[in-house]
Design an enzyme around this catalytic site. Structure first.
Site, PDB file in Angstrom:
ATOM      1  N   HIS A 147       0.905  -1.373  -0.117  1.00 28.06           N
ATOM      2  CA  HIS A 147       0.158  -0.063   0.047  1.00 28.06           C
ATOM      3  C   HIS A 147       0.946   1.418  -0.085  1.00 28.06           C
ATOM      4  O   HIS A 147       2.054   1.217   0.342  1.00 28.06           O
ATOM      5  CB  HIS A 147      -0.892   0.048   1.093  1.00 28.06           C
ATOM      6  CG  HIS A 147      -2.389  -1.046   1.152  1.00 28.06           C
ATOM      7  ND1 HIS A 147      -3.106  -1.147   1.912  1.00 28.06           N
ATOM      8  CD2 HIS A 147      -2.133  -1.967   0.065  1.00 28.06           C
ATOM      9  CE1 HIS A 147      -4.062  -2.029   1.810  1.00 28.06           C
ATOM     10  NE2 HIS A 147      -3.366  -2.594   0.660  1.00 28.06           N
ATOM     11  N   GLU A 188       1.100   3.792   1.976  1.00 28.49           N
ATOM     12  CA  GLU A 188       1.891   4.202   3.233  1.00 28.49           C
ATOM     13  C   GLU A 188       3.279   3.376   3.483  1.00 28.49           C
ATOM     14  O   GLU A 188       3.951   4.134   3.841  1.00 28.49           O
ATOM     15  CB  GLU A 188       0.620   4.025   4.354  1.00 28.49           C
ATOM     16  CG  GLU A 188      -0.529   4.959   4.369  1.00 28.49           C
ATOM     17  CD  GLU A 188      -1.601   3.972   3.724  1.00 28.49           C
ATOM     18  OE1 GLU A 188      -2.780   3.864   4.162  1.00 28.49           O
ATOM     19  OE2 GLU A 188      -1.311   3.087   2.472  1.00 28.49           O
ATOM     20  N   ALA A 229     -21.743   9.638 -29.123  1.00 30.69           N
ATOM     21  CA  ALA A 229     -21.266  10.756 -30.034  1.00 30.69           C
ATOM     22  C   ALA A 229     -22.346  10.821 -30.934  1.00 30.69           C
ATOM     23  O   ALA A 229     -22.815   9.874 -31.272  1.00 30.69           O
ATOM     24  CB  ALA A 229     -19.738  10.373 -30.474  1.00 30.69           C
ATOM     25  N   TRP A 235     -16.747   8.114 -39.282  1.00 35.51           N
ATOM     26  CA  TRP A 235     -16.661   8.580 -37.949  1.00 35.51           C
ATOM     27  C   TRP A 235     -17.516   9.944 -37.636  1.00 35.51           C
ATOM     28  O   TRP A 235     -17.473  10.912 -38.481  1.00 35.51           O
ATOM     29  CB  TRP A 235     -15.166   8.796 -37.527  1.00 35.51           C
ATOM     30  CG  TRP A 235     -14.386   7.517 -37.724  1.00 35.51           C
ATOM     31  CD1 TRP A 235     -13.588   7.211 -38.625  1.00 35.51           C
ATOM     32  CD2 TRP A 235     -14.371   6.464 -36.580  1.00 35.51           C
ATOM     33  NE1 TRP A 235     -12.882   6.002 -38.406  1.00 35.51           N
ATOM     34  CE2 TRP A 235     -13.527   5.584 -37.219  1.00 35.51           C
ATOM     35  CE3 TRP A 235     -15.038   6.047 -35.620  1.00 35.51           C
ATOM     36  CZ2 TRP A 235     -13.007   4.479 -36.445  1.00 35.51           C
ATOM     37  CZ3 TRP A 235     -14.842   5.012 -34.889  1.00 35.51           C
ATOM     38  CH2 TRP A 235     -13.596   4.116 -35.510  1.00 35.51           C
ATOM     39  N   LEU A 284     -12.773  -2.649 -29.618  1.00 36.72           N
ATOM     40  CA  LEU A 284     -13.115  -2.354 -28.169  1.00 36.72           C
ATOM     41  C   LEU A 284     -11.741  -2.517 -27.265  1.00 36.72           C
ATOM     42  O   LEU A 284     -11.755  -2.887 -26.106  1.00 36.72           O
ATOM     43  CB  LEU A 284     -14.164  -3.062 -27.672  1.00 36.72           C
ATOM     44  CG  LEU A 284     -15.455  -2.962 -28.198  1.00 36.72           C
ATOM     45  CD1 LEU A 284     -16.721  -3.846 -27.867  1.00 36.72           C
ATOM     46  CD2 LEU A 284     -15.950  -1.437 -28.067  1.00 36.72           C
ATOM     47  N   SER A 317     -28.468   2.915 -29.103  1.00 36.75           N
ATOM     48  CA  SER A 317     -29.574   3.580 -28.600  1.00 36.75           C
ATOM     49  C   SER A 317     -30.574   2.703 -27.536  1.00 36.75           C
ATOM     50  O   SER A 317     -31.111   3.248 -26.806  1.00 36.75           O
ATOM     51  CB  SER A 317     -30.398   4.069 -29.766  1.00 36.75           C
ATOM     52  OG  SER A 317     -31.112   3.356 -30.617  1.00 36.75           O
TER      53      SER A 317
END
Length: 364
Positions: free
Chosen positions: A51, A53, A155, A171, A205, A299
């Protein structure tokens, strides 16, 4: 801005370096200060690793004695994959701790602070708290509600279309906008699309950025009847990038095996509505330790997710282009509302531009 804020800002900057890399753990940064100078610093880089710390204290060494520790989240006081940070702080000789915010995890909340105070350490909580909570918005939702943080990205053209009447959508936005989307994929644990997007766009993707420190999100495909073509990019690359396909019961077992043989995992959900219930998908996602999901769907899924109040934030790109067409698709389908008083309103809205494109960000 006083000195304490400056040191906490440094801790926040360190924590942010691991964005998208620590799930299901939070982003945490820590700074050790003595006589007004930073003598040690660190941040949590990945689940299972030390961690923030502990790293900062090791960096400071003997200088930690009677020094001040600035940490972006309450130190843990329980045994997980690593020992409690509170014990390391106490052993180091730290005399004062500034924690930006309490940990919302029931296993931790308040107990770390209490343990430090019992050891005689002066503890202050709340320095740059909102900034720290914003940094860990994924983690905070995950531990308080048991669900991933969900952001919807879409978009559209100036007249509100995500594709022409023929379905062409490449695009809408410019290169800078699309590069920012890849930055988002590099940040979120998973990306979700529906079968409609797979059939129309055949997306990969993945994350495509010029820098080397990138990683691909887990792909979540909503495909009730397993219609994803075996020639699609997501199945062709399923062994290189984790891919989970969610379908309904009753699909062909041979089709399931075909997907599995290509490297994809198939999750069957029983539901009589004929649609894959996204709430159940998100619960499964959370159980896998994935605490953030970027929806890049069409959609119909957008409408379903918004209607069922599953979305936390939106990234809404608007390109200065006009498409036209009565049959051209808009970002949110479904039946829609009857009155303007029923609109889904955004809060904490910010607006930025990528050349001529506009990005509206807001929370639901």
């Amino acid at each position: 801005m006083d000195g304490n804020q400056v040191f906490m800002l440094r801790a926040l900057e360190l924590a942010a370096r691991a964005t998208g890399r620590t799930s299901p753990n939070p982003l945490v940064g820590a700074v050790v200060v003595k006589d007004g100078e930073i003598v040690g610093e660190g941040y949590h880089q990945k689940a299972g690793q030390p961690h923030a710390e502990v790293i900062a204290l090791e960096s400071a060494g003997e200088n930690a004695w009677n020094a001040t520790l600035y940490v972006t989240l309450e130190p843990c006081n329980h045994h997980g994959k690593t020992p409690p940070c509170t014990e390391a702080i106490i052993k180091s000789g730290i005399s004062k701790v500034y924690a930006a915010t309490l940990d919302p995890n029931p296993l931790v909340s308040g107990r770390g602070i209490e343990r430090l105070k019992e050891a005689g350490i002066d503890v202050n909580v709340g320095l740059l708290e909102q900034e720290a909570r914003d940094l860990n918005q994924f983690f905070f939702k995950f531990v308080t509600r048991g669900l991933p943080f969900v952001a919807l990205k879409t978009a559209m053209t100036l007249d509100g279309k995500i594709a022409t009447h023929t379905g062409d959508s490449r695009w809408i936005t410019n290169e800078k906008s699309r590069e920012y989307v890849h930055q988002l994929r590099n940040t979120f644990d998973a990306v979700m699309v529906g079968i409609g997007t797979i059939l129309k766009d055949d997306p990969r993707l993945n994350t495509r950025l010029p820098q080397e420190d990138t990683r691909d999100p887990v792909r979540l495909i909503i495909d009730a009847r397993l219609e994803t073509p075996t020639t699609s990019q997501v199945l062709q690359t399923a062994r290189q990038q984790e891919t989970i396909v969610y379908c309904l019961s009753g699909v062909d077992p041979l089709r399931i095996k075909q997907f599995q043989d290509m490297g994809a995992e198939v999750v069957i959900i029983r539901d009589r509505s004929g649609r894959v219930p996204l709430a159940e998908v998100l619960r499964d996602v959370a159980q896998r330790g994935l605490i953030s999901v970027l929806m890049e769907a069409g959609s119909q899924i957008n409408a379903y997710a918004l209607e069922h109040k599953l979305v936390d934030k939106v990234y809404w790109f608007v390109a200065p282009r006009i498409c036209g067409g009565d049959k051209a698709v808009s970002p949110v389908g479904g039946q829609g509302i009857e009155r303007m008083s029923q609109t889904i309103d955004l809060h904490n809205v910010t607006i930025r531009t990528f050349d001529e494109d506009i990005l509206v960000e807001g929370y639901l």
